[in-house]
Scaffold this motif. Structure first.
Motif, PDB file in Angstrom:
ATOM      1  N   LYS A   1       0.831  -1.208   0.000  1.00  0.00           N
ATOM      2  CA  LYS A   1       0.000   0.000   0.000  1.00  0.00           C
ATOM      3  C   LYS A   1       0.865   1.257   0.000  1.00  0.00           C
ATOM      4  O   LYS A   1       0.568   2.235  -0.697  1.00  0.00           O
ATOM      5  N   THR A   2       1.945   1.229   0.776  1.00  0.00           N
ATOM      6  CA  THR A   2       2.842   2.382   0.809  1.00  0.00           C
ATOM      7  C   THR A   2       3.525   2.580  -0.540  1.00  0.00           C
ATOM      8  O   THR A   2       3.598   3.701  -1.063  1.00  0.00           O
TER       9      THR A   2
ATOM     10  N   GLU B   1       2.517   1.575  -3.487  1.00  0.00           N
ATOM     11  CA  GLU B   1       1.544   1.994  -4.488  1.00  0.00           C
ATOM     12  C   GLU B   1       1.281   3.495  -4.402  1.00  0.00           C
ATOM     13  O   GLU B   1       1.192   4.192  -5.419  1.00  0.00           O
ATOM     14  N   SER B   2       1.168   4.012  -3.181  1.00  0.00           N
ATOM     15  CA  SER B   2       0.927   5.448  -3.014  1.00  0.00           C
ATOM     16  C   SER B   2       2.122   6.267  -3.501  1.00  0.00           C
ATOM     17  O   SER B   2       1.957   7.349  -4.074  1.00  0.00           O
TER      18      SER B   2
ATOM     19  N   GLN C   1       1.935   6.425  -7.254  1.00  0.00           N
ATOM     20  CA  GLN C   1       0.879   7.318  -7.712  1.00  0.00           C
ATOM     21  C   GLN C   1       1.214   8.788  -7.468  1.00  0.00           C
ATOM     22  O   GLN C   1       0.598   9.666  -8.062  1.00  0.00           O
ATOM     23  N   SER C   2       2.173   9.048  -6.580  1.00  0.00           N
ATOM     24  CA  SER C   2       2.543  10.445  -6.314  1.00  0.00           C
ATOM     25  C   SER C   2       3.160  11.113  -7.535  1.00  0.00           C
ATOM     26  O   SER C   2       3.160  12.339  -7.655  1.00  0.00           O
TER      27      SER C   2
ATOM     28  N   GLU D   1       1.513   3.303   5.695  1.00  0.00           N
ATOM     29  CA  GLU D   1       1.183   4.718   5.539  1.00  0.00           C
ATOM     30  C   GLU D   1       1.215   5.089   4.056  1.00  0.00           C
ATOM     31  O   GLU D   1       2.027   4.558   3.286  1.00  0.00           O
ATOM     32  N   ARG D   2       0.354   6.030   3.661  1.00  0.00           N
ATOM     33  CA  ARG D   2       0.191   6.334   2.244  1.00  0.00           C
ATOM     34  C   ARG D   2       0.483   7.809   1.973  1.00  0.00           C
ATOM     35  O   ARG D   2      -0.107   8.695   2.594  1.00  0.00           O
TER      36      ARG D   2
ATOM     37  N   THR E   1       0.124  11.113  -0.234  1.00  0.00           N
ATOM     38  CA  THR E   1      -1.003  11.610  -1.029  1.00  0.00           C
ATOM     39  C   THR E   1      -0.600  12.824  -1.853  1.00  0.00           C
ATOM     40  O   THR E   1       0.317  13.576  -1.491  1.00  0.00           O
TER      41      THR E   1
ATOM     42  N   VAL F   1       0.283  12.668   4.155  1.00  0.00           N
ATOM     43  CA  VAL F   1       0.398  11.248   4.495  1.00  0.00           C
ATOM     44  C   VAL F   1      -0.876  10.815   5.206  1.00  0.00           C
ATOM     45  O   VAL F   1      -1.336  11.488   6.138  1.00  0.00           O
ATOM     46  N   GLU F   2      -1.423   9.690   4.775  1.00  0.00           N
ATOM     47  CA  GLU F   2      -2.630   9.126   5.380  1.00  0.00           C
ATOM     48  C   GLU F   2      -2.286   7.852   6.132  1.00  0.00           C
ATOM     49  O   GLU F   2      -1.261   7.220   5.898  1.00  0.00           O
TER      50      GLU F   2
END
Length: 651
Positions: free
Chosen positions: A417-418, A420-421, A424-425, A464-465, A467, A568-569
């Protein structure tokens, strides 16, 4: 010019005080000069008539993602101003200093280069910090954050202005920058003075000394009462009328404190009128022999201008703007802290009709000298030199090493998940460096420096992601501002996606607050390698490594800033046991010995364990002291737990 003026308070919408009166007067004056003016104010949550204003008024609500009121309004205001700039270019946007309304907007211009070509002005009315300092308030953490917002906005706005030179002097004690003095426009004042026909009856009845303003320590009402008592004891007879709403002083009613100051034999001579509507206030001015404003410090009070316009004889403090308002004999200026001279001034003005008449005439003449030319003020403000933003080479993006702690049981899914984010950034040059979770015995075992090749370093935990444009924003800011060592975004916490957390910049004490464990910094590689803690062995579940690094860096003089983006989410903060351990280890250097002991006692009480001496008199004394004097200074979450323990163990 196209001008936006902001204020949380505005007469006819949400009332308020002097700031709202100033904003409306200033906006109307600019509108009458042909400028396109827009006011932005807080939505009162009820139906209001916006057609009463000649200019457009926008109502905004606070952002629900913030738990801190000043932050919530400032962020909502920033987003609204962004929308306004898409509609039209604005030449000037003005914020009050109070509550740091311009914090996010000014930060966005300084760090992200937004609002280019628009002058961002902060105008001084008296910051909450200055008011609290004079009022002897010991601030809780939410107020400390507001103080920081105020200071930041004043330090980094394009233009900082004040109406009075004494306020300029106050602000120069903690702000190192140019400050210009620009007078306030006169508010709507009575056109003709009050009739002084009642002068003849003063010999037949007691004269009346009138105070108008909040019952507040800063306003010096206690000093007025002490001077009045001195005169009553000397045989001078007069009535003292106090108009204004009560406030709290050290958590109790200030009016009750004032009432206790008055000996019983003189209590019938003091009348606490309470708050009075403006249309009823003039009748009190008409009956008054003289008006007194005994503030410990005052900026540019409208009540003094009203009294001048009405032809009232005035006694006023010389600490602040009234010294300039009443210059050249327009009033009697006093040091309210010096009771004998204060009492002498009251006695003189009450007993001498000629003095009163001379003061009334002089006050009206002085008022005419306080009028302003709005176009000259605009010229002074807008023509202030604003340094251009440093350009960034967008064709070259330096490598960013992303250090990801792998501490979750389901680490593969969390890491995915981290990753992937990060993909996408859209940041073009990333290096992923997985690092071990605790324990570690050597620095290289925890984070091998040989694996880190980036010019900048980002810290994350698996799961953590990242954004939006956070990474590009962060790198651009660090390239433009060589005086900044690290930046970090606003974050959302795991399981609380509807709340946005902001960690205050500044000193170590702020970073030590629980929200400090939520910092996810992007920092320069050179800064990082110089300050990594050595020989640190941590528990496998301790997630304070990033937090400890930030504390170490700030202790070493690093400059870190929060940037106004959600970056960061799903952030996971440190748990309470490891927070306490970190605080304990930080003890003496940061808090001092007494502060450490208080932290230890608080930790024990929150655990509700280790209370072997709970029946001792010494411990009971401590419980009572904690409950009466300490609880309201603690963060709300800690205070609620401590309160339960105090209630449980207090005999």
């Amino acid at each position: 010019m196209n001008i936006v003026i902001t204020s949380q308070e505005l007469p006819g919408i949400n009332d308020g005080g002097g700031i709202g009166v100033y904003v409306l007067s200033w906006a109307e004056m600019l509108h009458n000069q042909g400028h396109n003016v827009r006011i932005v104010t807080l939505d009162p949550g009820k139906a209001v008539n916006l057609n009463q204003f000649p200019m457009k008024v926008d109502l905004i609500q606070t952002d629900p993602h913030f738990g801190h009121g000043a932050l919530a309004y400032s962020y909502a205001l920033y987003q609204h101003i962004r929308r306004l700039t898409h509609e039209l270019h604005w030449d000037l946007i003005e914020f009050p200093d109070y509550l740091g309304e311009g914090y996010f907007t000014i930060k966005a211009k300084r760090l992200r280069g937004e609002f280019s070509g628009t002058v961002l002005r902060v105008h001084g009315h008296m910051s909450l910090e200055l008011c609290d300092t004079i009022n002897q308030e010991i601030p809780q953490q939410d107020r400390l954050l507001t103080y920081h917002m105020e200071r930041y906005a004043m330090q980094y706005c394009d233009v900082l202005s004040v109406p009075a030179r004494d306020l300029e002097t106050q602000y120069r004690q903690f702000i190192d920058r140019n400050i210009i003095v620009t007078r306030h426009p006169l508010p709507h004042l009575p056109k003709t003075p009050l009739s002084r026909e009642n002068e003849a009856v003063y010999e037949e009845s007691d004269p009346i000394l009138l105070y108008v303003g909040r019952l507040e320590y800063r306003k010096g009402v206690d000093l007025l009462i002490k001077a009045a008592i001195m005169l009553w004891e000397q045989g001078t007879s007069f009535q003292l009328w106090l108009i204004g709403k009560d406030t709290l002083y050290q958590h109790e009613s200030y009016q009750k404190l004032l009432e206790r100051l008055i000996p019983s034999i003189y209590r019938t001579r003091v009348r606490f009128v309470g708050g009075v509507a403006r249309d009823q206030l003039y009748e009190f001015y008409r009956q008054a022999t003289a008006v007194v404003f005994p503030s410990r410090f005052e900026n540019w009070p409208n009540v003094c201008l009203e009294a001048m316009a009405l032809g009232c004889p005035i006694i006023a403090s010389k600490a602040g703007g009234m010294r300039e308002m009443l210059a050249h004999g327009a009033g009697i200026l006093i040091n309210p802290e010096h009771t004998p001279s204060f009492a002498m001034a009251i006695d003189h003005i009450l007993k001498d009709t000629n003095v009163r008449n001379e003061l009334a005439n002089s006050a009206q003449q002085a008022l005419a000298q306080l009028t302003i030319d709005p176009n000259k003020i605009l010229e002074q403000v807008v023509n202030t030199t604003v340094p251009p933003a440093v350009s960034v080479d967008v064709h070259h993006w330096p490598k960013v090493s992303v250090l990801i702690e792998e501490r979750l049981k389901d680490v593969d899914d969390a890491l995915h998940k981290t990753m992937e984010s990060l993909h996408q950034s859209g940041y073009p040059d990333l290096e992923i460096v997985p690092i071990r979770a605790n324990p570690f015995t050597t620095l290289d075992e925890w984070c091998p420096q040989g694996s880190v090749h980036g010019e900048f370093v980002l810290w994350l935990q698996a799961g953590e992601r990242v954004t939006g444009s956070f990474l590009t924003d962060a790198v651009s800011i660090l390239q433009r501002h060589l005086d900044i060592d690290a930046v970090y975004p606003m974050v959302t916490v795991a399981g609380q996606s509807d709340s946005c957390y902001v960690v205050s910049e500044g000193n170590v004490e702020q970073i030590l607050l629980p929200a400090g464990s939520l910092i996810r910094p992007v920092l320069r590689y050179d800064t990082w390698v110089q300050h990594i803690p050595e020989n640190l062995v941590m528990h496998p579940d301790d997630s304070t490594a990033i937090w400890r690094l930030m504390i170490q860096l700030i202790k070493s003089g690093m400059v870190a800033e929060m940037i106004p983006v959600l970056g960061v989410e799903n952030v996971k903060g440190a748990t309470m046991p490891f927070m306490r351990r970190l605080w304990w280890e930080a003890d003496d250097e940061l808090f001092g010995h007494a502060g450490r002991n208080l932290a230890i006692w608080t930790s024990k009480m929150c655990d509700e364990t280790s209370l072997l001496a709970k029946d001792s008199g010494e411990f009971q004394d401590f419980l009572h002291y904690l409950g009466r004097h300490i609880l309201h200074y603690l963060p709300k979450g800690v205070a609620s737990r401590v309160k339960k323990v105090v209630k449980r163990f207090t005999r």
